[in-house]
Design an enzyme around this catalytic site. Structure first.
Site, PDB file in Angstrom:
ATOM      1  N   ASN A 196      13.990 -23.020   7.035  1.00  0.00           N
ATOM      2  CA  ASN A 196      12.699 -22.797   7.712  1.00  0.00           C
ATOM      3  C   ASN A 196      11.766 -21.869   6.939  1.00  0.00           C
ATOM      4  OD1 ASN A 196      14.520 -20.736   8.337  1.00  0.00           O
ATOM      5  ND2 ASN A 196      13.489 -20.245  10.246  1.00  0.00           N
ATOM      6  N   GLU A 294      22.912 -14.171  11.021  1.00  0.00           N
ATOM      7  CA  GLU A 294      21.610 -14.238  11.691  1.00  0.00           C
ATOM      8  C   GLU A 294      21.463 -15.648  12.219  1.00  0.00           C
ATOM      9  OE1 GLU A 294      19.806 -11.730  12.268  1.00  0.00           O
ATOM     10  OE2 GLU A 294      20.936 -10.375  10.988  1.00  0.00           O
ATOM     11  N   CYS A 328      13.000 -18.530  13.649  1.00  0.00           N
ATOM     12  CA  CYS A 328      13.965 -18.096  14.664  1.00  0.00           C
ATOM     13  C   CYS A 328      13.339 -17.071  15.606  1.00  0.00           C
ATOM     14  CB  CYS A 328      15.221 -17.547  14.000  1.00  0.00           C
ATOM     15  SG  CYS A 328      14.867 -16.284  12.766  1.00  0.00           S
ATOM     16  N   GLU A 507      20.299  -6.865   9.367  1.00  0.00           N
ATOM     17  CA  GLU A 507      19.758  -6.863   8.013  1.00  0.00           C
ATOM     18  C   GLU A 507      18.598  -5.882   7.988  1.00  0.00           C
ATOM     19  OE1 GLU A 507      19.007 -11.224   7.742  1.00  0.00           O
ATOM     20  OE2 GLU A 507      20.570 -11.182   6.218  1.00  0.00           O
TER      21      GLU A 507
END
Ligand code: TXE
Length: 526
Positions: A196, A294, A328, A507
Protein backbone atom coordinates in the site's frame (compact mmCIF):
# COMPACT_ATOMS: atom_id res chain seq x y z
CA UNK A 1 10.10 16.98 -19.84
CA UNK A 2 12.54 19.67 -18.87
CA UNK A 3 9.91 21.83 -17.26
CA UNK A 4 10.82 22.85 -13.74
CA UNK A 5 7.26 22.47 -12.56
CA UNK A 6 7.16 19.05 -10.97
CA UNK A 7 3.54 18.36 -11.69
CA UNK A 8 3.91 19.49 -15.28
CA UNK A 9 6.79 17.07 -15.64
CA UNK A 10 4.60 14.09 -14.86
CA UNK A 11 2.34 14.59 -17.87
CA UNK A 12 1.29 11.24 -19.24
CA UNK A 13 1.78 9.73 -22.65
CA UNK A 14 -0.82 11.32 -24.94
CA UNK A 15 -1.80 7.95 -26.33
CA UNK A 16 -1.98 5.92 -23.20
CA UNK A 17 -1.93 6.82 -19.54
CA UNK A 18 1.64 5.86 -18.86
CA UNK A 19 4.39 8.11 -17.66
CA UNK A 20 7.65 9.21 -19.24
CA UNK A 21 10.55 6.82 -19.22
CA UNK A 22 13.40 7.64 -16.98
CA UNK A 23 16.50 5.99 -18.41
CA UNK A 24 18.39 6.39 -15.19
CA UNK A 25 15.76 4.72 -13.15
CA UNK A 26 15.44 1.06 -13.97
CA UNK A 27 16.48 -1.63 -16.32
CA UNK A 28 14.05 -1.60 -19.19
CA UNK A 29 13.71 -3.79 -22.24
CA UNK A 30 11.92 -2.31 -25.23
CA UNK A 31 8.59 -3.83 -26.09
CA UNK A 32 7.00 -3.64 -29.51
CA UNK A 33 5.01 -0.39 -29.71
CA UNK A 34 1.33 -0.73 -28.93
CA UNK A 35 -1.06 0.00 -31.77
CA UNK A 36 -1.29 3.69 -32.55
CA UNK A 37 1.77 4.71 -30.55
CA UNK A 38 4.63 6.54 -32.14
CA UNK A 39 6.57 8.20 -29.36
CA UNK A 40 9.13 5.94 -27.72
CA UNK A 41 9.75 8.08 -24.70
CA UNK A 42 7.07 6.56 -22.53
CA UNK A 43 6.99 3.51 -20.34
CA UNK A 44 4.31 1.92 -22.52
CA UNK A 45 7.15 0.73 -24.72
CA UNK A 46 9.10 -0.94 -22.01
CA UNK A 47 8.97 -4.12 -19.99
CA UNK A 48 10.72 -3.42 -16.77
CA UNK A 49 12.76 -6.09 -15.08
CA UNK A 50 12.67 -6.14 -11.33
CA UNK A 51 15.65 -8.01 -10.00
CA UNK A 52 17.09 -9.23 -6.75
CA UNK A 53 19.79 -7.17 -5.06
CA UNK A 54 22.08 -9.62 -3.34
CA UNK A 55 25.69 -9.09 -2.31
CA UNK A 56 25.75 -5.70 -4.05
CA UNK A 57 24.63 -6.89 -7.49
CA UNK A 58 21.35 -7.08 -9.36
CA UNK A 59 20.35 -10.48 -10.70
CA UNK A 60 17.32 -12.54 -11.64
CA UNK A 61 16.10 -15.38 -9.45
CA UNK A 62 18.39 -18.41 -9.54
CA UNK A 63 15.56 -20.47 -10.99
CA UNK A 64 15.16 -17.97 -13.84
CA UNK A 65 11.44 -17.77 -13.10
CA UNK A 66 9.46 -14.52 -13.35
CA UNK A 67 6.22 -13.12 -12.01
CA UNK A 68 4.03 -10.62 -13.85
CA UNK A 69 4.03 -7.05 -12.56
CA UNK A 70 0.82 -5.13 -13.24
CA UNK A 71 0.08 -1.44 -13.71
CA UNK A 72 -3.25 -1.08 -11.85
CA UNK A 73 -4.42 2.00 -13.76
CA UNK A 74 -4.01 0.15 -17.04
CA UNK A 75 -4.91 -3.32 -15.83
CA UNK A 76 -2.03 -4.83 -17.76
CA UNK A 77 1.40 -6.31 -17.32
CA UNK A 78 4.26 -3.83 -17.52
CA UNK A 79 7.06 -5.59 -15.66
CA UNK A 80 8.51 -8.95 -14.87
CA UNK A 81 9.62 -9.65 -11.35
CA UNK A 82 12.24 -12.14 -10.20
CA UNK A 83 10.24 -15.08 -8.81
CA UNK A 84 12.75 -16.03 -6.15
CA UNK A 85 12.79 -18.94 -3.76
CA UNK A 86 14.57 -20.23 -0.65
CA UNK A 87 17.82 -20.64 -2.60
CA UNK A 88 17.90 -16.87 -3.27
CA UNK A 89 17.14 -16.17 0.39
CA UNK A 90 20.05 -18.45 1.29
CA UNK A 91 22.38 -16.38 -0.90
CA UNK A 92 21.07 -13.16 0.60
CA UNK A 93 21.59 -14.40 4.17
CA UNK A 94 25.13 -15.48 3.33
CA UNK A 95 25.87 -12.05 1.82
CA UNK A 96 24.35 -10.30 4.84
CA UNK A 97 26.33 -12.42 7.31
CA UNK A 98 29.54 -11.72 5.44
CA UNK A 99 28.91 -7.97 5.38
CA UNK A 100 27.88 -7.76 9.05
CA UNK A 101 31.20 -7.28 10.89
CA UNK A 102 32.47 -4.50 8.61
CA UNK A 103 29.10 -2.71 8.75
CA UNK A 104 29.20 -2.72 12.57
CA UNK A 105 32.85 -1.66 12.52
CA UNK A 106 31.99 1.29 10.31
CA UNK A 107 30.43 2.81 13.41
CA UNK A 108 27.44 5.06 13.85
CA UNK A 109 28.92 7.96 11.94
CA UNK A 110 29.92 5.79 8.98
CA UNK A 111 26.48 4.18 8.80
CA UNK A 112 24.87 7.60 9.13
CA UNK A 113 26.92 8.91 6.22
CA UNK A 114 26.07 5.95 3.98
CA UNK A 115 22.33 6.22 4.64
CA UNK A 116 22.41 9.98 4.09
CA UNK A 117 24.06 9.42 0.69
CA UNK A 118 21.29 7.01 -0.29
CA UNK A 119 18.64 9.49 0.89
CA UNK A 120 20.20 12.27 -1.19
CA UNK A 121 20.07 10.12 -4.33
CA UNK A 122 16.43 9.22 -3.78
CA UNK A 123 15.70 12.91 -3.32
CA UNK A 124 17.59 13.76 -6.51
CA UNK A 125 15.36 11.31 -8.39
CA UNK A 126 12.14 12.03 -6.54
CA UNK A 127 10.14 12.54 -9.73
CA UNK A 128 11.16 9.20 -11.18
CA UNK A 129 10.46 7.40 -7.93
CA UNK A 130 7.03 9.03 -7.63
CA UNK A 131 6.06 8.15 -11.18
CA UNK A 132 7.24 4.58 -10.71
CA UNK A 133 5.37 4.21 -7.41
CA UNK A 134 2.22 5.48 -9.05
CA UNK A 135 2.54 3.14 -11.99
CA UNK A 136 3.20 0.11 -9.82
CA UNK A 137 0.55 0.82 -7.20
CA UNK A 138 -2.14 2.89 -8.96
CA UNK A 139 -1.92 5.82 -6.54
CA UNK A 140 -2.00 9.42 -7.82
CA UNK A 141 1.46 10.64 -8.85
CA UNK A 142 1.01 13.79 -6.76
CA UNK A 143 0.38 11.66 -3.65
CA UNK A 144 3.60 9.73 -4.24
CA UNK A 145 5.39 13.01 -4.90
CA UNK A 146 4.05 14.71 -1.78
CA UNK A 147 3.80 11.80 0.67
CA UNK A 148 5.32 8.43 -0.22
CA UNK A 149 8.72 9.37 -1.57
CA UNK A 150 9.43 12.37 0.70
CA UNK A 151 8.52 10.16 3.64
CA UNK A 152 10.87 7.41 2.41
CA UNK A 153 13.66 9.99 2.25
CA UNK A 154 12.72 11.22 5.73
CA UNK A 155 12.82 7.66 7.08
CA UNK A 156 16.39 7.21 5.84
CA UNK A 157 17.50 10.56 7.21
CA UNK A 158 15.64 10.22 10.49
CA UNK A 159 17.16 6.87 11.46
CA UNK A 160 20.59 7.80 10.09
CA UNK A 161 20.54 10.72 12.49
CA UNK A 162 18.72 9.01 15.37
CA UNK A 163 21.48 6.44 15.77
CA UNK A 164 23.88 9.29 16.55
CA UNK A 165 21.66 10.23 19.50
CA UNK A 166 20.93 6.80 20.95
CA UNK A 167 21.73 6.72 24.65
CA UNK A 168 22.49 3.79 26.88
CA UNK A 169 21.43 3.62 30.51
CA UNK A 170 23.62 3.17 33.55
CA UNK A 171 22.47 2.10 37.03
CA UNK A 172 24.57 2.53 40.12
CA UNK A 173 23.75 -0.19 42.67
CA UNK A 174 24.51 1.77 45.85
CA UNK A 175 28.22 1.40 46.49
CA UNK A 176 28.38 -2.19 45.23
CA UNK A 177 28.31 -2.09 41.47
CA UNK A 178 27.75 -0.14 38.31
CA UNK A 179 25.51 -1.57 35.61
CA UNK A 180 25.36 -0.30 32.08
CA UNK A 181 23.24 -1.30 29.12
CA UNK A 182 25.19 -2.34 26.08
CA UNK A 183 23.14 -2.51 22.87
CA UNK A 184 24.45 -4.59 19.99
CA UNK A 185 22.77 -5.14 16.60
CA UNK A 186 20.83 -8.42 16.44
CA UNK A 187 22.66 -9.55 13.30
CA UNK A 188 20.76 -10.21 10.09
CA UNK A 189 17.31 -8.63 10.18
CA UNK A 190 14.38 -9.85 8.06
CA UNK A 191 12.11 -7.06 6.81
CA UNK A 192 8.85 -7.88 4.99
CA UNK A 193 6.66 -5.05 3.71
CA UNK A 194 3.30 -4.61 1.95
CA UNK A 195 1.99 -2.98 -1.23
CA UNK A 196 0.00 0.00 0.00
CA UNK A 197 2.87 2.40 0.77
CA UNK A 198 5.67 0.51 -0.94
CA UNK A 199 8.86 2.54 -0.53
CA UNK A 200 7.54 4.40 2.52
CA UNK A 201 7.05 1.21 4.55
CA UNK A 202 10.07 -0.56 3.07
CA UNK A 203 12.38 2.22 4.27
CA UNK A 204 10.50 2.47 7.58
CA UNK A 205 11.92 -0.98 8.33
CA UNK A 206 15.29 -1.14 6.64
CA UNK A 207 16.46 2.32 7.76
CA UNK A 208 16.38 1.62 11.53
CA UNK A 209 17.78 -1.87 10.97
CA UNK A 210 20.73 -0.57 8.98
CA UNK A 211 21.31 2.40 11.25
CA UNK A 212 21.37 0.09 14.28
CA UNK A 213 24.14 -1.94 12.63
CA UNK A 214 22.15 -4.89 11.33
CA UNK A 215 22.54 -6.17 7.84
CA UNK A 216 19.24 -6.83 6.14
CA UNK A 217 17.41 -9.37 4.01
CA UNK A 218 14.30 -7.55 2.83
CA UNK A 219 11.27 -8.54 0.81
CA UNK A 220 8.95 -5.92 -0.65
CA UNK A 221 5.48 -6.93 -1.75
CA UNK A 222 5.49 -8.83 -5.03
CA UNK A 223 2.58 -6.60 -6.02
CA UNK A 224 4.63 -3.37 -5.84
CA UNK A 225 8.38 -4.13 -6.00
CA UNK A 226 9.50 -1.47 -8.49
CA UNK A 227 10.77 1.26 -6.18
CA UNK A 228 12.66 -1.23 -4.00
CA UNK A 229 14.78 -2.09 -7.01
CA UNK A 230 15.27 1.60 -7.76
CA UNK A 231 16.43 2.01 -4.18
CA UNK A 232 18.90 -0.86 -4.72
CA UNK A 233 20.33 1.04 -7.69
CA UNK A 234 20.74 4.14 -5.53
CA UNK A 235 22.44 2.05 -2.83
CA UNK A 236 24.96 0.87 -5.41
CA UNK A 237 25.53 4.42 -6.61
CA UNK A 238 25.93 5.62 -3.03
CA UNK A 239 28.60 3.01 -2.36
CA UNK A 240 26.67 1.08 0.27
CA UNK A 241 28.94 -1.90 1.01
CA UNK A 242 27.79 -5.07 -0.81
CA UNK A 243 25.64 -7.38 1.29
CA UNK A 244 24.60 -4.73 3.81
CA UNK A 245 21.14 -4.51 2.24
CA UNK A 246 19.83 -7.48 0.27
CA UNK A 247 16.48 -7.42 -1.47
CA UNK A 248 14.86 -10.68 -2.50
CA UNK A 249 11.90 -10.27 -4.84
CA UNK A 250 9.09 -12.80 -4.96
CA UNK A 251 6.01 -14.12 -3.26
CA UNK A 252 5.19 -14.39 0.42
CA UNK A 253 4.79 -18.17 0.55
CA UNK A 254 8.21 -18.69 -1.10
CA UNK A 255 10.46 -15.78 -0.15
CA UNK A 256 8.65 -14.36 2.91
CA UNK A 257 8.26 -17.82 4.44
CA UNK A 258 11.95 -18.64 3.81
CA UNK A 259 13.04 -15.40 5.51
CA UNK A 260 10.72 -16.06 8.45
CA UNK A 261 11.98 -19.60 8.97
CA UNK A 262 15.67 -18.95 8.38
CA UNK A 263 17.68 -19.87 11.49
CA UNK A 264 20.28 -17.14 10.85
CA UNK A 265 17.68 -14.33 10.91
CA UNK A 266 16.92 -13.62 14.58
CA UNK A 267 14.49 -10.70 14.08
CA UNK A 268 11.52 -10.26 11.75
CA UNK A 269 9.85 -6.93 11.13
CA UNK A 270 6.60 -7.35 9.20
CA UNK A 271 3.81 -5.09 7.98
CA UNK A 272 0.82 -6.60 6.22
CA UNK A 273 -2.39 -8.49 6.78
CA UNK A 274 -3.37 -9.91 10.18
CA UNK A 275 -3.71 -13.47 8.81
CA UNK A 276 -0.17 -13.31 7.39
CA UNK A 277 1.09 -11.90 10.68
CA UNK A 278 -0.40 -14.91 12.48
CA UNK A 279 1.34 -17.29 10.06
CA UNK A 280 4.66 -15.54 10.60
CA UNK A 281 4.25 -15.59 14.38
CA UNK A 282 3.44 -19.32 14.30
CA UNK A 283 6.80 -20.01 12.64
CA UNK A 284 8.96 -17.38 14.35
CA UNK A 285 7.72 -17.65 17.94
CA UNK A 286 8.91 -21.24 18.57
CA UNK A 287 12.28 -20.18 17.14
CA UNK A 288 12.34 -17.36 19.76
CA UNK A 289 12.86 -14.66 17.15
CA UNK A 290 12.25 -11.03 17.92
CA UNK A 291 9.00 -10.05 16.20
CA UNK A 292 7.51 -6.72 15.21
CA UNK A 293 4.11 -7.11 13.55
CA UNK A 294 2.20 -4.15 12.10
CA UNK A 295 -1.13 -5.56 10.96
CA UNK A 296 -4.56 -4.46 9.84
CA UNK A 297 -6.98 -1.94 11.25
CA UNK A 298 -10.67 -1.02 11.28
CA UNK A 299 -10.18 2.44 12.58
CA UNK A 300 -13.00 4.49 14.12
CA UNK A 301 -13.48 8.22 13.58
CA UNK A 302 -15.55 9.83 16.38
CA UNK A 303 -17.18 13.10 15.42
CA UNK A 304 -18.72 15.19 18.20
CA UNK A 305 -21.14 18.06 17.57
CA UNK A 306 -18.73 20.58 19.12
CA UNK A 307 -15.96 19.99 16.55
CA UNK A 308 -14.64 22.45 13.98
CA UNK A 309 -17.01 21.22 11.28
CA UNK A 310 -15.16 22.40 8.17
CA UNK A 311 -11.77 21.15 9.32
CA UNK A 312 -13.28 17.84 10.40
CA UNK A 313 -15.05 17.45 7.04
CA UNK A 314 -11.92 18.13 5.01
CA UNK A 315 -9.76 15.78 7.05
CA UNK A 316 -12.39 13.04 7.27
CA UNK A 317 -12.63 12.92 3.48
CA UNK A 318 -8.84 12.54 3.46
CA UNK A 319 -8.73 9.94 6.24
CA UNK A 320 -11.38 7.92 4.42
CA UNK A 321 -10.10 7.96 0.85
CA UNK A 322 -6.43 8.87 0.77
CA UNK A 323 -4.51 6.29 -1.28
CA UNK A 324 -7.91 4.80 -2.28
CA UNK A 325 -8.50 3.95 1.39
CA UNK A 326 -5.55 1.57 1.28
CA UNK A 327 -3.72 2.85 4.34
CA UNK A 328 -3.84 0.81 7.52
CA UNK A 329 -4.49 4.12 9.35
CA UNK A 330 -7.50 5.20 7.27
CA UNK A 331 -10.69 5.75 9.24
CA UNK A 332 -13.29 3.32 7.96
CA UNK A 333 -16.07 3.61 10.57
CA UNK A 334 -17.28 7.15 11.05
CA UNK A 335 -19.36 7.59 14.21
CA UNK A 336 -21.19 10.91 14.39
CA UNK A 337 -23.07 12.48 17.30
CA UNK A 338 -26.75 12.27 16.39
CA UNK A 339 -27.46 16.01 16.56
CA UNK A 340 -24.78 16.59 13.90
CA UNK A 341 -25.55 13.49 11.83
CA UNK A 342 -27.93 14.97 9.19
CA UNK A 343 -25.61 17.91 8.50
CA UNK A 344 -22.56 15.66 8.39
CA UNK A 345 -24.20 13.12 6.10
CA UNK A 346 -25.28 15.69 3.56
CA UNK A 347 -21.99 17.58 3.47
CA UNK A 348 -19.81 14.46 3.55
CA UNK A 349 -21.62 12.69 0.73
CA UNK A 350 -21.54 15.86 -1.35
CA UNK A 351 -17.75 16.14 -0.89
CA UNK A 352 -17.19 12.48 -1.63
CA UNK A 353 -19.25 12.65 -4.82
CA UNK A 354 -17.04 15.52 -5.95
CA UNK A 355 -13.84 13.46 -5.67
CA UNK A 356 -12.32 12.83 -9.06
CA UNK A 357 -11.56 9.22 -9.90
CA UNK A 358 -9.15 9.03 -12.78
CA UNK A 359 -5.74 8.94 -14.34
CA UNK A 360 -3.14 8.83 -11.54
CA UNK A 361 -0.76 10.88 -13.68
CA UNK A 362 -3.14 13.86 -13.79
CA UNK A 363 -2.61 16.42 -11.05
CA UNK A 364 -6.32 16.94 -10.36
CA UNK A 365 -7.04 13.25 -9.72
CA UNK A 366 -8.12 12.48 -6.15
CA UNK A 367 -8.65 8.73 -6.42
CA UNK A 368 -6.42 6.46 -8.48
CA UNK A 369 -6.71 2.73 -9.09
CA UNK A 370 -6.80 0.08 -6.37
CA UNK A 371 -3.76 -2.12 -6.32
CA UNK A 372 -4.90 -5.29 -8.09
CA UNK A 373 -7.79 -6.97 -9.81
CA UNK A 374 -8.13 -9.37 -6.88
CA UNK A 375 -8.32 -6.44 -4.50
CA UNK A 376 -10.91 -4.70 -6.72
CA UNK A 377 -13.14 -7.77 -6.42
CA UNK A 378 -12.50 -8.07 -2.69
CA UNK A 379 -13.62 -4.49 -2.11
CA UNK A 380 -16.68 -4.78 -4.38
CA UNK A 381 -17.65 -8.02 -2.64
CA UNK A 382 -17.58 -6.14 0.64
CA UNK A 383 -19.98 -3.56 -0.82
CA UNK A 384 -22.29 -6.37 -1.91
CA UNK A 385 -22.09 -7.81 1.61
CA UNK A 386 -22.93 -4.42 3.10
CA UNK A 387 -26.11 -4.32 0.98
CA UNK A 388 -27.01 -7.86 2.06
CA UNK A 389 -26.58 -6.76 5.65
CA UNK A 390 -29.10 -3.96 5.09
CA UNK A 391 -26.74 -1.08 4.39
CA UNK A 392 -27.76 1.78 2.09
CA UNK A 393 -25.09 2.94 -0.38
CA UNK A 394 -25.22 6.75 -0.33
CA UNK A 395 -22.65 7.16 -3.08
CA UNK A 396 -20.18 5.03 -5.07
CA UNK A 397 -20.30 1.29 -4.56
CA UNK A 398 -19.30 0.42 -8.11
CA UNK A 399 -16.36 0.03 -10.46
CA UNK A 400 -15.46 3.09 -12.53
CA UNK A 401 -14.73 2.36 -16.19
CA UNK A 402 -12.45 4.90 -17.79
CA UNK A 403 -11.94 5.40 -21.50
CA UNK A 404 -9.01 4.73 -23.75
CA UNK A 405 -5.82 3.22 -22.40
CA UNK A 406 -7.16 3.18 -18.84
CA UNK A 407 -10.23 1.18 -19.84
CA UNK A 408 -8.84 -1.93 -18.18
CA UNK A 409 -7.84 -0.11 -14.97
CA UNK A 410 -9.03 -1.11 -11.52
CA UNK A 411 -10.92 1.95 -10.31
CA UNK A 412 -13.65 2.09 -7.65
CA UNK A 413 -15.92 5.06 -6.90
CA UNK A 414 -15.48 6.29 -3.32
CA UNK A 415 -18.26 4.70 -1.33
CA UNK A 416 -20.27 5.78 1.72
CA UNK A 417 -22.64 3.33 3.41
CA UNK A 418 -25.15 3.96 6.21
CA UNK A 419 -27.72 2.00 8.12
CA UNK A 420 -25.45 -0.66 9.61
CA UNK A 421 -24.85 -1.37 13.29
CA UNK A 422 -21.40 -1.78 14.84
CA UNK A 423 -21.54 -5.58 15.03
CA UNK A 424 -22.10 -6.45 11.37
CA UNK A 425 -19.31 -7.87 9.20
CA UNK A 426 -19.04 -4.64 7.21
CA UNK A 427 -18.15 -2.82 10.43
CA UNK A 428 -15.93 -5.59 11.75
CA UNK A 429 -13.80 -6.74 8.80
CA UNK A 430 -11.00 -4.74 7.24
CA UNK A 431 -11.99 -3.71 3.70
CA UNK A 432 -8.86 -1.70 2.90
CA UNK A 433 -10.42 0.20 0.03
CA UNK A 434 -12.38 3.39 -0.71
CA UNK A 435 -15.35 2.37 1.44
CA UNK A 436 -16.55 3.87 4.73
CA UNK A 437 -19.62 3.51 6.87
CA UNK A 438 -21.34 6.30 8.81
CA UNK A 439 -23.30 5.69 12.00
CA UNK A 440 -24.99 8.04 14.48
CA UNK A 441 -24.44 7.75 18.24
CA UNK A 442 -26.22 9.29 21.21
CA UNK A 443 -23.77 9.13 24.10
CA UNK A 444 -20.04 9.21 24.60
CA UNK A 445 -20.20 5.74 26.18
CA UNK A 446 -21.99 4.32 23.17
CA UNK A 447 -19.41 5.87 20.84
CA UNK A 448 -16.47 4.47 22.82
CA UNK A 449 -18.05 1.03 22.96
CA UNK A 450 -18.60 0.98 19.19
CA UNK A 451 -15.13 2.40 18.52
CA UNK A 452 -13.45 -0.30 20.59
CA UNK A 453 -15.80 -3.06 19.49
CA UNK A 454 -13.64 -4.79 16.88
CA UNK A 455 -10.70 -7.17 17.10
CA UNK A 456 -8.45 -4.41 15.74
CA UNK A 457 -6.80 -1.54 17.60
CA UNK A 458 -4.46 0.39 15.35
CA UNK A 459 -5.63 4.02 15.21
CA UNK A 460 -8.59 6.14 16.20
CA UNK A 461 -9.54 9.71 15.42
CA UNK A 462 -11.46 12.11 17.68
CA UNK A 463 -13.07 15.35 16.55
CA UNK A 464 -14.10 17.60 19.44
CA UNK A 465 -13.26 21.00 20.85
CA UNK A 466 -13.85 19.85 24.43
CA UNK A 467 -10.41 19.62 26.05
CA UNK A 468 -11.32 17.28 28.88
CA UNK A 469 -13.14 14.96 26.47
CA UNK A 470 -10.00 14.83 24.29
CA UNK A 471 -7.93 13.45 27.16
CA UNK A 472 -10.68 11.30 28.64
CA UNK A 473 -11.49 9.53 25.39
CA UNK A 474 -7.89 9.32 24.20
CA UNK A 475 -7.18 7.15 27.25
CA UNK A 476 -10.27 5.00 26.64
CA UNK A 477 -9.46 4.22 23.02
CA UNK A 478 -8.04 0.72 22.64
CA UNK A 479 -5.66 1.68 19.86
CA UNK A 480 -1.95 2.32 19.59
CA UNK A 481 -2.47 5.72 17.98
CA UNK A 482 -5.08 8.38 18.80
CA UNK A 483 -5.35 11.45 16.63
CA UNK A 484 -7.32 14.36 18.04
CA UNK A 485 -8.56 16.95 15.54
CA UNK A 486 -6.11 15.69 12.91
CA UNK A 487 -5.15 12.59 10.95
CA UNK A 488 -1.81 11.20 9.77
CA UNK A 489 0.07 13.99 11.46
CA UNK A 490 3.27 12.08 12.04
CA UNK A 491 6.33 12.66 14.17
CA UNK A 492 8.84 9.90 13.47
CA UNK A 493 10.00 9.89 17.11
CA UNK A 494 6.64 8.63 18.38
CA UNK A 495 5.80 4.95 19.00
CA UNK A 496 3.86 3.47 16.11
CA UNK A 497 1.87 0.27 16.26
CA UNK A 498 -1.35 -1.44 17.19
CA UNK A 499 -3.12 -3.25 20.00
CA UNK A 500 -5.12 -6.49 19.82
CA UNK A 501 -5.07 -8.02 16.32
CA UNK A 502 -3.46 -4.91 14.86
CA UNK A 503 -0.04 -6.04 15.91
CA UNK A 504 2.73 -6.66 18.35
CA UNK A 505 5.48 -4.22 19.24
CA UNK A 506 6.10 -0.63 18.26
CA UNK A 507 8.05 0.95 15.43
CA UNK A 508 9.28 4.52 15.22
CA UNK A 509 11.97 6.47 17.01
CA UNK A 510 14.07 4.66 19.57
CA UNK A 511 11.54 1.81 19.71
CA UNK A 512 12.68 0.74 16.25
CA UNK A 513 16.37 1.08 17.04
CA UNK A 514 15.83 -0.94 20.20
CA UNK A 515 14.00 -3.64 18.24
CA UNK A 516 16.98 -4.17 15.97
CA UNK A 517 19.40 -4.35 18.89
CA UNK A 518 19.83 -6.74 21.77
CA UNK A 519 20.26 -5.14 25.19
CA UNK A 520 22.87 -6.67 27.44
CA UNK A 521 23.38 -5.59 31.04
CA UNK A 522 27.00 -5.40 32.17
CA UNK A 523 27.41 -5.41 35.95
CA UNK A 524 30.81 -4.41 37.34
CA UNK A 525 31.42 -4.83 41.05
CA UNK A 526 32.93 -1.75 42.58
O1 TXE B 1 -0.88 -8.58 2.63
P1 TXE B 1 0.01 -9.78 2.97
P2 TXE B 1 -1.46 -8.24 1.24
C1 TXE B 1 -3.92 -5.84 4.92
C2 TXE B 1 -5.13 -5.47 4.16
C3 TXE B 1 -4.99 -6.20 2.89
C4 TXE B 1 -4.44 -7.48 3.41
C5 TXE B 1 -3.74 -8.29 2.40
O2 TXE B 1 -6.27 -5.92 4.84
O3 TXE B 1 -6.19 -6.40 2.20
O4 TXE B 1 -3.53 -7.08 4.42
O5 TXE B 1 -2.73 -7.52 1.75
C6 TXE B 1 4.32 -11.14 2.45
N1 TXE B 1 5.33 -15.41 5.10
N2 TXE B 1 -2.82 -4.94 4.78
O6 TXE B 1 -1.96 -9.38 0.44
O7 TXE B 1 -0.37 -10.96 2.17
C7 TXE B 1 3.82 -10.58 1.15
O8 TXE B 1 4.52 -11.13 0.06
C8 TXE B 1 6.02 -14.27 5.02
C9 TXE B 1 -2.56 -4.10 5.90
O9 TXE B 1 -0.42 -7.42 0.61
O10 TXE B 1 0.02 -9.85 4.44
C10 TXE B 1 4.07 -9.10 1.36
O11 TXE B 1 5.43 -8.80 1.14
N3 TXE B 1 5.63 -13.22 4.27
C11 TXE B 1 -1.22 -3.52 5.84
C12 TXE B 1 3.73 -8.92 2.84
O12 TXE B 1 3.86 -10.21 3.42
C13 TXE B 1 4.47 -13.32 3.60
C14 TXE B 1 -0.79 -3.06 4.52
C15 TXE B 1 2.31 -8.41 3.08
O13 TXE B 1 1.43 -9.28 2.40
C16 TXE B 1 3.70 -14.50 3.66
C17 TXE B 1 -1.10 -4.00 3.47
C18 TXE B 1 4.17 -15.57 4.45
N4 TXE B 1 3.49 -16.72 4.58
C19 TXE B 1 -2.11 -4.88 3.64
N5 TXE B 1 2.59 -14.30 2.90
C20 TXE B 1 -0.90 -2.50 6.89
N6 TXE B 1 -1.20 -2.77 8.14
O14 TXE B 1 -0.28 -1.50 6.57
C21 TXE B 1 2.68 -13.06 2.38
N7 TXE B 1 3.81 -12.47 2.79
Amino acid sequence: MNCSNRLARVSACPLCSCVPRNERVTRQALLPPRAGHRATSYLCFTMQEILNYIGGTLAPARSGAWLDGFAPAEGRVFARIADSGPEDVELAVAAAEKAGPAWVALGRQGRHDALMRVAALVERDLDGFARAESRDNGKPVHLAMEVDIPRAIANLRFFATAILHQESAAHITDDQAVNYTDRQPVGVAGCISPWNLPLYLFTWKIAPALAAGCTVVAKPSEITPLTSMMLAERCMEAGLPPGVLNIVQGTGPKVGAAITAHPSIPAISFTGGTATGARIAAVAAPMFKKLSLELGGKNPVLVFADCDFEEMLKETVRSSFSNQGQICLCGSRILVERSLYPRFKEAFVQRVKALRVGDPAVASTDIGAVVSEAHLHKVLNHVALAKEEGGAVLCGGHRVELDGPLAGGWFIAPTVIEGLGPGCRTNQEEIFGPVVTIQPFDTEEEAVQAANGTRYGLASVLWTSNGSRMHRLARLMKSGIVWVNCWMLRDLRTPFGGMKHSGVGREGGMEALNFFTEARNVCIKL
